[in-house]
Design an enzyme around this catalytic site. Structure first.
Site, PDB file in Angstrom:
ATOM      1  CB  CYS A   1      12.844  -1.317   0.759  1.00  0.00           C
ATOM      2  SG  CYS A   1      12.792   0.424   0.519  1.00  0.00           S
TER       3      CYS A   1
ATOM      4  CB  CYS B   1       8.670  -0.906   0.195  1.00  0.00           C
ATOM      5  SG  CYS B   1      10.205   0.461   0.920  1.00  0.00           S
TER       6      CYS B   1
END
Length: 357
Positions: A100, A196
């Site tokens: 991410c 995330c």
């Protein structure tokens, strides 16, 4: 006089809020950017994005900076979540926060920020960047309990050259106190956890919606069947809870996954030899300094976040494959996770754990 334009990723949390505040105080032209990266089941029960956006707008208003929202849901699904599912389906345990960072926060977000005139971006990560003669080093944060350099080891020189981490020299306790003193409404807000941008949720139930359930036997090292698993994707090396097996003696732990015959291998005892190893192979090697570490000397490394650094020797097997040898046995080395190597406070890079040796 403004020092330049900095776009700050404001998540609604206290870290990004204080990041924006500090840069504003330092004379930068600060623009807040709230990223929307998940849409599949954005409900109040699991995903707090609605409240996070409200908090982010409130914080921007208090600090006195403009804020805009941007939707990276497609990029997140294509670049991060699809990989996340592929890894779980293959029996590995990926770390989506690392991907991410490299694909969304320091690629899609950075590209967008530059497109609207930013000189740099800033995030609330606890890490430091040091420039030496045009070369950028990633360093650990002063607050060792919050250091996030582990999650940033895949960043490049180009990305670091356009990034700022104002919290790298500050303790977390100081961050909350700064937020309180400046009347930021989220000064006591709980830190986000979970996947995330997806948040906390019942993990097995969540994966069930994307991956087929393939139950199979839970076996000991000698092949004795002691239970049934719900699908190898739902378990990770070293796991104790949720196995559904009991009996006399020491507790059971996941020691391995046999993908070929869909067997989950378990052992008894927290420190069973099958859970310990002094070396591992890692692939997809990435070096922030653009060169491999010196194989003639020792460094330190860690195989998971919040783990103490351990003395480590690195040997290159190829440009993308390496062997990491530790001075102390490492427990529950988990394929799919990352091993990250350090030279003192400097994060050199690392790779994706393929297997132990």
């Amino acid at each position: 006089m403004s020092k330049g334009c900095i776009v700050v990723g404001i998540s609604g949390g206290v870290d990004s809020a204080v990041t924006a505040l500090l840069l504003k105080q330092q004379g930068y032209n600060v623009i807040g950017l709230y990223m929307k990266n998940w849409e599949d089941d954005d409900s109040d029960e699991f995903c707090s994005s609605r409240q996070d956006l409200i908090d982010a707008v409130s914080i921007a208003d208090t600090i006195g900076i403009p804020i805009e929202t941007v939707n990276f849901a497609k990029e997140y699904k294509d670049r991060v979540f699809s990989h996340f599912l592929h890894e779980y389906a293959a029996g590995r345990t990926p770390n989506p926060d690392i991907l991410c960072n490299s694909e969304i926060k320091f690629k899609a977000f950075l590209e967008h920020a530059i497109s609207i005139g930013a000189d740099s971006i800033a995030t609330g990560h606890y890490a430091q960047i040091r420039e030496v003669d045009g070369h950028y080093h990633l360093l650990k944060a002063i607050d060792s309990s919050k250091d996030q350099s582990y999650f940033l080891y895949r960043l490049t020189q180009a990305q670091l050259s356009k990034a700022m981490f104002p919290l790298g020299m500050i303790l977390k306790s100081q961050v909350r106190e700064i937020a309180r003193q400046h009347n930021l409404s989220n000064y006591a807000k709980k830190d986000s956890t979970g996947i995330c941008f997806i948040g906390e949720r019942p993990f097995r139930e969540f994966l069930n919606r994307y991956l087929p359930v393939q139950p199979g036997p839970i076996c000991t090292l000698d092949g004795q069947i002691v239970g049934e698993h719900m699908g190898l994707s739902f378990y990770t090396i070293g796991q104790r809870q949720g196995l559904g097996i009991g009996g006399q003696g020491l507790p059971w732990f996941v020691a391995n996954k046999c993908i070929a015959n869909n067997h989950l291998i378990v052992v008894q005892g927290h420190d069973h030899p099958a859970l310990l190893t002094t070396s591992l192979e890692a692939t997809e090697l990435h070096w922030i300094e653009n060169h491999m570490p010196d194989i003639t000397r020792d460094y330190t490394a860690k195989i998971r976040y919040r783990q103490a650094d351990v003395s480590c020797h690195f040997n290159a097997l190829s440009e993308t494959l390496g062997c990491f040898e530790f001075s102390e046995a490492q427990r529950a080395v988990t394929p799919g996770q990352s091993v990250v190597i350090y030279d003192g406070e400097i994060c050199l890079g690392g790779g994706i754990i393929a297997n132990n040796l």
